[in-house]
Design an enzyme around this catalytic site. Structure first.
Site, mmCIF file in Angstrom:
data_model
loop_
_atom_site.group_PDB
_atom_site.id
_atom_site.type_symbol
_atom_site.label_atom_id
_atom_site.label_comp_id
_atom_site.label_asym_id
_atom_site.label_seq_id
_atom_site.Cartn_x
_atom_site.Cartn_y
_atom_site.Cartn_z
ATOM 1 C CG LEU A 30 -1.835 -1.250 1.322
ATOM 2 C CD1 LEU A 30 -2.673 -1.190 2.599
ATOM 3 C CD2 LEU A 30 -2.733 -1.380 0.102
ATOM 4 C CG HIS A 31 0.794 3.531 -3.184
ATOM 5 N ND1 HIS A 31 -0.321 4.249 -3.525
ATOM 6 C CD2 HIS A 31 0.894 2.541 -4.114
ATOM 7 C CE1 HIS A 31 -0.844 3.755 -4.633
ATOM 8 N NE2 HIS A 31 -0.145 2.700 -5.007
ATOM 9 C CG HIS A 34 -3.282 1.283 -2.221
ATOM 10 N ND1 HIS A 34 -1.916 1.165 -2.371
ATOM 11 C CD2 HIS A 34 -3.830 0.525 -3.193
ATOM 12 C CE1 HIS A 34 -1.655 0.357 -3.392
ATOM 13 N NE2 HIS A 34 -2.796 -0.037 -3.908
ATOM 14 C CE LYS A 147 -0.818 4.827 -11.892
ATOM 15 N NZ LYS A 147 -0.701 3.452 -11.474
ATOM 16 C CD GLN A 151 -9.079 -1.549 -11.546
ATOM 17 O OE1 GLN A 151 -8.403 -2.533 -11.810
ATOM 18 N NE2 GLN A 151 -8.869 -0.826 -10.463
ATOM 19 C CG MET A 182 2.087 7.861 -4.910
ATOM 20 S SD MET A 182 1.714 7.874 -3.173
ATOM 21 C CE MET A 182 2.745 9.239 -2.683
HETATM 22 P P1 AMP Z 1 -3.949 -1.874 -6.813
HETATM 23 O O1 AMP Z 1 -3.476 -2.317 -5.468
HETATM 24 O O2 AMP Z 1 -2.863 -1.398 -7.713
HETATM 25 O O3 AMP Z 1 -4.860 -2.894 -7.455
HETATM 26 O O4 AMP Z 1 -4.853 -0.592 -6.560
HETATM 27 C C1 AMP Z 1 -5.964 -0.643 -5.699
HETATM 28 C C2 AMP Z 1 -6.776 0.616 -5.872
HETATM 29 O O5 AMP Z 1 -5.979 1.756 -5.578
HETATM 30 C C3 AMP Z 1 -7.274 0.782 -7.323
HETATM 31 O O6 AMP Z 1 -8.610 1.277 -7.306
HETATM 32 C C4 AMP Z 1 -6.316 1.801 -7.871
HETATM 33 O O7 AMP Z 1 -6.868 2.584 -8.927
HETATM 34 C C5 AMP Z 1 -6.057 2.668 -6.654
HETATM 35 N N1 AMP Z 1 -4.813 3.416 -6.821
HETATM 36 C C6 AMP Z 1 -3.601 2.921 -7.185
HETATM 37 N N2 AMP Z 1 -2.696 3.912 -7.311
HETATM 38 C C7 AMP Z 1 -3.353 5.071 -7.041
HETATM 39 C C8 AMP Z 1 -2.967 6.443 -7.006
HETATM 40 N N3 AMP Z 1 -1.731 6.836 -7.292
HETATM 41 N N4 AMP Z 1 -3.909 7.354 -6.691
HETATM 42 C C9 AMP Z 1 -5.178 6.967 -6.401
HETATM 43 N N5 AMP Z 1 -5.610 5.699 -6.407
HETATM 44 C C10 AMP Z 1 -4.708 4.749 -6.728
#
Ligand code: AMP
Length: 280
Positions: A30-31, A34, A147, A151, A182
């Site tokens: 996570l960042h 998330h 981002k 999706q 991020m």
């Molecule tokens: P992931 O763990 O990459 O599947 O991402 C989980 C959720 O976090 C998804 O809905 C992504 O679109 C969102 N997410 C990932 N990176 C960012 C970001 N930089 N800013 C906002 N939401 C993000």
């Protein structure tokens, strides 16, 4: 915060959970992107559920499933600090038991353009796992990041078509101070690649300026983006597209709400970024 690894355990907990339930699906590592979604969910709901599941069906054969970054203890700490109620961390067998053979697929241009051109089975994996998670958790609201703009469009279509009762909320792109969007995959970048990857946001900002100054030709804007990205000698462009934000159809002349979407590889690391803009 309670950590559940089985569907039964989570559903037993959720039976007595206060409404409304907000849900944030993630693949972990996570960042702040998330966490911004988790914070929105926390503000708007009585109960917050976050899932951490690296979903194998959304990875292609030559993609980074086996090397996808992982640090569950760090993730749990961040989620605890964000006052999450439940973390769902299922195994692959829990989500896809032996013999599972049903997929959910949005069958339209939404899953054929942009990232789908180089990742043809990706969105089928995403909609399948998200549909399963919606069925398991039955959230009132689910939170996704802009981002991953494609999706978002695909999930919204699935929710409409399959009559899920969940409402989709979209959080803005969270960036590092240097402008890089991020992403868990940023951890694959070495210093030089990260510096080069700054051309992505730079090119989008320049495109925004061109549009604000009156440019309406998609080709002219794409040329400007390409020129900026090519300043980075190691960038390999997967696509630069300007599409309608709802249909994801390519545009020649900008109108209504547009999405400028990019996918570019730096070494083996494929990054995406985008800009959403209302054309007045
Ligand atoms: P992931 O763990 O990459 O599947 O991402 C989980 C959720 O976090 C998804 O809905 C992504 O679109 C969102 N997410 C990932 N990176 C960012 C970001 N930089 N800013 C906002 N939401 C993000």
């Amino acid at each position: 915060m309670k950590i559940c690894s089985t569907i039964l355990e989570l559903q037993n907990e959720l039976k007595s959970a206060k409404k409304t339930v907000g849900f944030v699906p993630t693949m972990g590592y996570l960042h702040d992107g998330h966490i911004s979604l988790v914070n929105e969910a926390r503000k708007q709901n009585q109960t917050v559920v976050v899932s951490i599941f690296v979903n194998p069906t959304q990875f292609g054969a030559n993609e980074d499933l086996s090397s996808y970054p992982k640090d569950l203890q760090r993730d749990f700490k961040l989620l605890q600090d964000a006052k999450v109620d439940f973390v769902f961390v299922p195994s692959v067998d829990e989500i896809y038991p032996n013999g599972a053979c049903t997929f959910v697929e949005v069958d339209s241009n939404l899953t054929k353009t942009l990232c789908a051109k180089s990742r043809p089975t990706h969105f089928r994996g995403v909609t399948t796992v998200v549909a399963k998670l919606f069925n398991i958790i039955d959230p009132d609201f689910a939170y996704f990041g802009q981002k991953d703009a494609q999706q978002v469009a695909v999930i919204k279509q699935m929710v409409r078509d399959l009559n899920f009762r969940v409402k989709i909320r979209v959080g803005q792109i969270i960036r590092q101070e240097n402008g890089l969007a991020m992403s868990s995959r940023n951890s694959y970048l070495n210093k030089e690649q990260e510096d080069e990857a700054l051309v992505l946001y730079k090119s989008l900002k320049q495109a925004k300026k061109l549009i604000q100054d009156g440019e309406r030709s998609a080709q002219t804007i794409k040329n400007s983006i390409e020129k900026t990205i090519k300043l980075s000698k190691n960038a390999q462009i997967d696509y630069i597209q300007i599409v309608d934000s709802l249909t994801l159809q390519d545009l020649e002349l900008l109108k209504d709400e547009i999405l400028i979407a990019l996918a570019v590889k730096f070494g083996n690391v494929r990054l995406i970024d985008n800009l959403l803009m209302e054309i007045k």
